[in-house]
Scaffold this active site. Structure first.
Site, PDB file in Angstrom:
ATOM      1  CD  GLU A 348      -2.705  -1.137   2.584  1.00 34.58           C
ATOM      2  OE1 GLU A 348      -2.566  -0.196   3.377  1.00 34.58           O
ATOM      3  OE2 GLU A 348      -3.516  -2.059   2.760  1.00 34.58           O
ATOM      4  CB  CYS A 349       0.681   4.401   0.225  1.00 35.21           C
ATOM      5  SG  CYS A 349       0.884   6.170  -0.091  1.00 35.21           S
ATOM      6  N   GLY A 350       3.384   3.696   0.195  1.00 38.74           N
ATOM      7  CA  GLY A 350       4.840   3.636   0.221  1.00 38.74           C
ATOM      8  C   GLY A 350       5.379   2.274  -0.162  1.00 38.74           C
TER       9      GLY A 350
END
Length: 472
Positions: A348-350
């Site tokens: 997720e994301c990073g």
């Protein structure tokens, strides 16, 4: 004291409620009051701040992510172990979905939990105008939740001048003031698992803020009003024929698949300065479903933990540590090889950014990453996505034909965001394609809230168990 809770909110972001909340938590802890905290909304940073700097247990409560009954159950969980609960509001008191709907707002949370609200008002450069502002806040307070106000960034002298007018004209108790202190700057934007010296400096600032708060704010009165509210809530519930909504267990979000667990699959969870954004409820749900969560550091460890049967790469700040992540070639290879070998993974994301071939940092330097996803990520110089999302798969896999809720906040964008899912804004209905998903992986920018669709956990662990069986 009987357990009670309070919510600190403000007319708008930037009013100083984080500083006041941290100071209050530290002051209560110094009094040997067993205090815990929550953050209203999806923000990761403030709960980390509460835990790492103040040493107070902290989680998220979000009325968009969770229904009212689940919110009450989350709040009641382990409450008997504490004397007091402090909740830090998000944005303005009434600001919810898209700034127009009540869901996700601090006020909706206070209504759901029947808690008193203490306003933090930035009073710098303001005189009687603050009465007009407070009058508007009170007029919109249809449940009469607002119990008092703290005047931030003002002086004792002016507080004593304006206090009688606020209390007499509005009937709103003034709890005190918090003076402006230029040396007091609680910067939490890049708070991760920082070095001990950095954490110590933050702790000293919070301790200083707590001392100021004890001198300038009537904490005893706040606790008294808080306790009265708890007694009133108890009385109302006792007189009602309805079941106390705070009683009972959390809804059983597990599925039949969890009952078939023959062994506990080992999930490697990235946790260090670069990867530190995790909702506690997500991790708790994984553990309750039978997972063993094994933390590792993509910055410092040379490879994934032994016998890894699943990988979870959360959000964080990989862009701040791009050089260090790049230099750890053995870890990058370990993750790429594991995914190629069929180990299920969620990013997720990073964590999603880390899986790309490259990441270009804010200085324009491009660094090789894990090399799983073609292309790279770079700073666009603007906020690409911000706010709540509801996500559906085009082909039913992780979500079993249902949607899952999440949140996005990122300035970086990818060359390949994925096309396996459709994300929608809950207020406008605007949609876009996102996420790379297959039978064995889910990678994308959205931060997911697993309890909004526990099938996600069921499916992921099911794949991890199958992967573990093939490697035994």
């Amino acid at each position: 004291m009987s357990h009670a809770g309070m919510l600190l909110a403000a007319p708008a972001s930037g009013s100083g409620k984080t500083t006041i909340t941290c100071a209050l938590l530290a002051a209560l802890k110094k009094r040997n009051i067993r205090v815990r905290s929550f953050k209203s909304g999806p923000d990761y940073i403030d709960p980390m701040y509460h835990e790492q700097v103040i040493g107070v247990p902290s989680e998220n409560l979000d009325t968009f992510f969770s229904g009212e009954e689940q919110i009450r159950c989350l709040y009641e969980r382990q409450k008997e172990q504490f004397d007091c609960t402090v909740i830090e509001g998000a944005m303005g008191l009434y600001d919810g979905l898209g700034g127009t709907r009540p869901e996700g707002s601090a006020y909706h949370l206070a209504q759901t939990l029947q808690l008193p609200v203490f306003l933090v008002l930035d009073a710098k450069g303001m005189g009687r105008t603050m009465l007009a502002l407070l009058a508007g806040m009170l007029q919109y307070d249809r449940d009469h939740r607002i119990a008092g106000v703290i005047l931030n960034r003002t002086t004792e002298h002016f507080c004593e001048i304006i206090r009688p007018q606020i209390e007499e004209e509005l009937g709103l108790p003034v709890m005190g003031f918090f003076p402006e202190r230029k040396k007091l700057h609680l910067e939490s934007r890049h708070l991760g698992l920082q070095l001990p010296g950095e954490i110590q400096a933050l702790k000293e600032q919070v301790s200083f803020a707590a001392e100021i708060l004890e001198q300038s704010v009537d904490v005893d009165r706040m606790l008294e009003l808080e306790e009265r509210s708890a007694l009133l809530i108890s009385y109302r519930r006792g007189a009602s024929k309805e079941t106390n909504p705070g009683q009972g267990q959390l809804p059983d979000v597990r599925t039949e698949a969890f009952g078939k667990v023959k062994k506990r699959p080992r999930i490697a969870v990235a946790r260090d300065e670069a990867f530190c954004f995790y909702y506690k409820e997500n991790l708790r749900l994984l553990e309750e479903a039978g997972a063993q969560l094994i933390e590792f550091s993509p910055l410092r460890d040379s490879r994934l933990p032994e016998h890894t049967e699943g990988i979870l790469l959360g959000g964080g700040y990989p862009e701040l540590f791009a050089k260090e992540l790049s230099e750890n070639g053995s870890m990058r290879k370990s993750i790429k090889d594991a995914i190629a070998a069929g180990v299920p993974s969620v990013a997720e994301c990073g964590g999603f950014m880390y899986l790309h071939e490259t990441l270009t940092d804010d200085k324009g330097n491009t660094h090789p990453m894990a090399g799983v996803i073609p292309g790279g990520c770079r700073n666009t110089g603007r906020l690409v996505r911000f706010g709540y999302v509801e996500i559906e798969e085009k082909k039913s896999l992780f979500l079993e034909g249902k949607s899952i809720r999440g949140h996005e906040f990122h300035y970086y964008d990818s060359d390949h965001n994925g096309q396996c899912c459709t994300a929608a804004k809950p207020t406008t209905g605007r949609t876009w394609e996102c996420v790379h998903a297959s039978e064995n992986h889910w990678w994308g920018y959205p931060h997911l809230y697993y309890p909004s669709n526990p099938a996600f956990v069921s499916y992921f662990l099911g794949r991890c168990m199958e992967a573990g069986e093939t490697t035994d």
